[in-house]
Scaffold this motif. Structure first.
Motif, PDB file in Angstrom:
ATOM      1  N   ALA A  38    -104.388  -1.355 -68.011  1.00  0.00           N
ATOM      2  CA  ALA A  38    -103.862  -0.216 -68.321  1.00  0.00           C
ATOM      3  C   ALA A  38    -105.055   0.775 -67.859  1.00  0.00           C
ATOM      4  CB  ALA A  38    -103.835  -0.071 -69.831  1.00  0.00           C
ATOM      5  N   VAL A  39    -104.644   1.895 -67.507  1.00  0.00           N
ATOM      6  CA  VAL A  39    -105.621   3.022 -67.265  1.00  0.00           C
ATOM      7  C   VAL A  39    -105.285   4.159 -68.084  1.00  0.00           C
ATOM      8  CG1 VAL A  39    -105.992   4.935 -65.440  1.00  0.00           C
ATOM      9  CG2 VAL A  39    -105.422   2.381 -64.763  1.00  0.00           C
ATOM     10  N   PHE A  40    -106.311   4.697 -68.760  1.00  0.00           N
ATOM     11  CA  PHE A  40    -106.379   5.816 -69.664  1.00  0.00           C
ATOM     12  C   PHE A  40    -107.183   6.937 -69.239  1.00  0.00           C
ATOM     13  CE2 PHE A  40    -106.389   1.922 -71.788  1.00  0.00           C
ATOM     14  CZ  PHE A  40    -105.332   1.925 -72.932  1.00  0.00           C
ATOM     15  N   ALA A  65    -103.631  -1.733 -63.301  1.00  0.00           N
ATOM     16  CA  ALA A  65    -102.302  -1.334 -63.892  1.00  0.00           C
ATOM     17  C   ALA A  65    -101.542  -0.280 -63.008  1.00  0.00           C
ATOM     18  CB  ALA A  65    -102.695  -0.500 -65.350  1.00  0.00           C
ATOM     19  N   VAL A  66    -101.960  -0.004 -61.878  1.00  0.00           N
ATOM     20  CA  VAL A  66    -101.428   0.797 -61.116  1.00  0.00           C
ATOM     21  C   VAL A  66    -101.374  -0.024 -59.542  1.00  0.00           C
ATOM     22  CG1 VAL A  66    -101.018   2.996 -60.066  1.00  0.00           C
ATOM     23  CG2 VAL A  66    -102.545   2.782 -62.212  1.00  0.00           C
ATOM     24  N   ARG A  87     -99.125   2.311 -67.302  1.00  0.00           N
ATOM     25  CA  ARG A  87     -99.347   0.914 -67.382  1.00  0.00           C
ATOM     26  C   ARG A  87     -98.081   0.394 -66.200  1.00  0.00           C
ATOM     27  NH1 ARG A  87     -99.722  -1.416 -73.408  1.00  0.00           N
ATOM     28  NH2 ARG A  87    -100.523  -3.331 -72.129  1.00  0.00           N
ATOM     29  N   SER A  88     -98.188  -0.965 -65.953  1.00  0.00           N
ATOM     30  CA  SER A  88     -97.236  -1.477 -65.108  1.00  0.00           C
ATOM     31  C   SER A  88     -96.005  -2.012 -66.028  1.00  0.00           C
ATOM     32  CB  SER A  88     -97.811  -2.701 -64.125  1.00  0.00           C
ATOM     33  OG  SER A  88     -96.757  -3.186 -63.493  1.00  0.00           O
ATOM     34  N   SER A  89     -94.772  -1.574 -65.919  1.00  0.00           N
ATOM     35  CA  SER A  89     -93.725  -2.138 -66.723  1.00  0.00           C
ATOM     36  C   SER A  89     -93.240  -3.275 -66.296  1.00  0.00           C
ATOM     37  CB  SER A  89     -92.608  -1.023 -66.402  1.00  0.00           C
ATOM     38  OG  SER A  89     -92.326  -0.656 -65.079  1.00  0.00           O
ATOM     39  N   ALA A  90     -93.427  -3.544 -64.770  1.00  0.00           N
ATOM     40  CA  ALA A  90     -93.101  -5.059 -64.286  1.00  0.00           C
ATOM     41  C   ALA A  90     -93.940  -6.032 -64.652  1.00  0.00           C
ATOM     42  CB  ALA A  90     -92.927  -4.755 -62.752  1.00  0.00           C
ATOM     43  N   GLY A  91     -95.242  -5.754 -64.746  1.00  0.00           N
ATOM     44  CA  GLY A  91     -96.106  -6.543 -65.153  1.00  0.00           C
ATOM     45  C   GLY A  91     -95.968  -7.017 -66.771  1.00  0.00           C
ATOM     46  N   ILE A  92     -95.538  -5.764 -67.529  1.00  0.00           N
ATOM     47  CA  ILE A  92     -95.506  -6.246 -69.087  1.00  0.00           C
ATOM     48  C   ILE A  92     -94.295  -7.221 -69.164  1.00  0.00           C
ATOM     49  CG2 ILE A  92     -94.870  -5.122 -71.095  1.00  0.00           C
ATOM     50  CD1 ILE A  92     -96.629  -2.795 -70.360  1.00  0.00           C
ATOM     51  N   SER A 118    -104.314  -1.502 -52.155  1.00  0.00           N
ATOM     52  CA  SER A 118    -104.460  -1.551 -53.619  1.00  0.00           C
ATOM     53  C   SER A 118    -105.033  -0.162 -54.072  1.00  0.00           C
ATOM     54  CB  SER A 118    -105.621  -2.544 -54.165  1.00  0.00           C
ATOM     55  OG  SER A 118    -106.659  -2.306 -53.441  1.00  0.00           O
ATOM     56  N   ASN A 119    -104.821   0.322 -55.399  1.00  0.00           N
ATOM     57  CA  ASN A 119    -105.387   1.783 -55.789  1.00  0.00           C
ATOM     58  C   ASN A 119    -106.619   1.294 -56.466  1.00  0.00           C
ATOM     59  OD1 ASN A 119    -102.967   3.180 -55.024  1.00  0.00           O
ATOM     60  ND2 ASN A 119    -101.828   2.350 -56.820  1.00  0.00           N
ATOM     61  N   GLU A 120    -107.526   2.147 -56.050  1.00  0.00           N
ATOM     62  CA  GLU A 120    -109.010   1.961 -56.519  1.00  0.00           C
ATOM     63  C   GLU A 120    -109.750   3.366 -57.221  1.00  0.00           C
ATOM     64  OE1 GLU A 120    -110.768  -0.538 -53.880  1.00  0.00           O
ATOM     65  OE2 GLU A 120    -111.163   1.386 -52.521  1.00  0.00           O
TER      66      GLU A 120
END
Length: 227
Positions: free
Chosen positions: A77-79, A124-125, A24-29, A109-111
């Motif tokens: 989020a990515v699981f 999330a990344v 997860r992105s801590s900055a986004g949270i 971007s990541n994909e």
């Protein structure tokens, strides 16, 4: 004299499923929590102390803003586990068995790219060009420092031990790039195996986010039209 039979041994519990790796992105949270706090503070104050149409406008705004802020900051989020990759984006959830993952790409971007050619962004990344630049600068400084260090003293002293530990960690990378490296490692580990995780790609829309946001937008439109 007979002895009572011993009861059969209890069956062993099934082995626990592999734990998900969660990214997860801590900055986004952090940004999402701040925005939600401000929105709730202003909205609840307007609901309680507002007069006339103000409470209705505040309610409509909360219905629209809170789900969208949650969707784009707290929700992504990515699981990842040994069988599949689950991507929870703002408005949908995508489940891809590793056998259906064609590639993991990084650019602006990541994909993840499915074997069908479909592309799904990893919200999330996020990609941070500034983080990549800082990581490249740190790596350049570390490489320069290693080059200036006398070879005969590389294994002695605190500085030598620190340099060796950093070398074991590999090159300095931005956090998002580290996550993508880990995901690529999981994908590479599944290549060439007759895995049991084959199956269809699942896509589910996040109606729990879409429904209240649409209701808030409709209510705002009605209030604006009747104002």
């Amino acid at each position: 004299m007979t002895t009572p039979e011993h009861p059969p041994p209890a069956p062993r519990p099934p082995a626990p499923a592999s734990q998900d790796r969660i990214y997860r992105s801590s900055a986004g949270i952090a940004g999402g929590v701040l925005l939600l706090a401000i929105a709730l503070w202003l909205g609840i104050d307007a609901l309680v102390a507002g007069e006339g149409r103000t409470p209705w406008l505040a309610l409509a705004a909360l219905l629209l803003v809170v789900p969208l802020v949650t969707a784009y900051t707290l929700r992504p989020a990515v699981f990842a586990d040994e069988e599949r990759l689950r991507v929870r984006n703002p408005l949908r959830v995508v489940v891809l068995p590793w056998e259906r993952v064609g590639a993991l790409r990084s650019g602006y971007s990541n994909e993840v790219v499915a074997d069908t050619g479909a592309k799904y962004q990893l919200w999330a990344v996020p990609v941070s060009l500034r983080a990549r630049k800082r990581a490249a600068q740190r790596e350049a400084r570390r490489t320069a420092a290693d080059g200036r260090k006398p070879a005969g003293r590389a294994g002695f002293g605190l500085a030598g031990r620190r340099t060796a530990a950093e070398a074991d960690d590999g090159p300095v990378r931005a956090e998002g790039d580290k996550v993508m490296d880990e995901l690529r490692s999981l994908l590479a580990a599944r290549e060439g195996t007759s895995g049991t995780a084959g199956g269809e790609i699942g896509v589910r829309w996040a109606y729990e986010i879409i429904a209240p946001a649409v209701a808030g937008a409709v209510l705002l439109a009605v209030l604006a039209a009747t104002g």
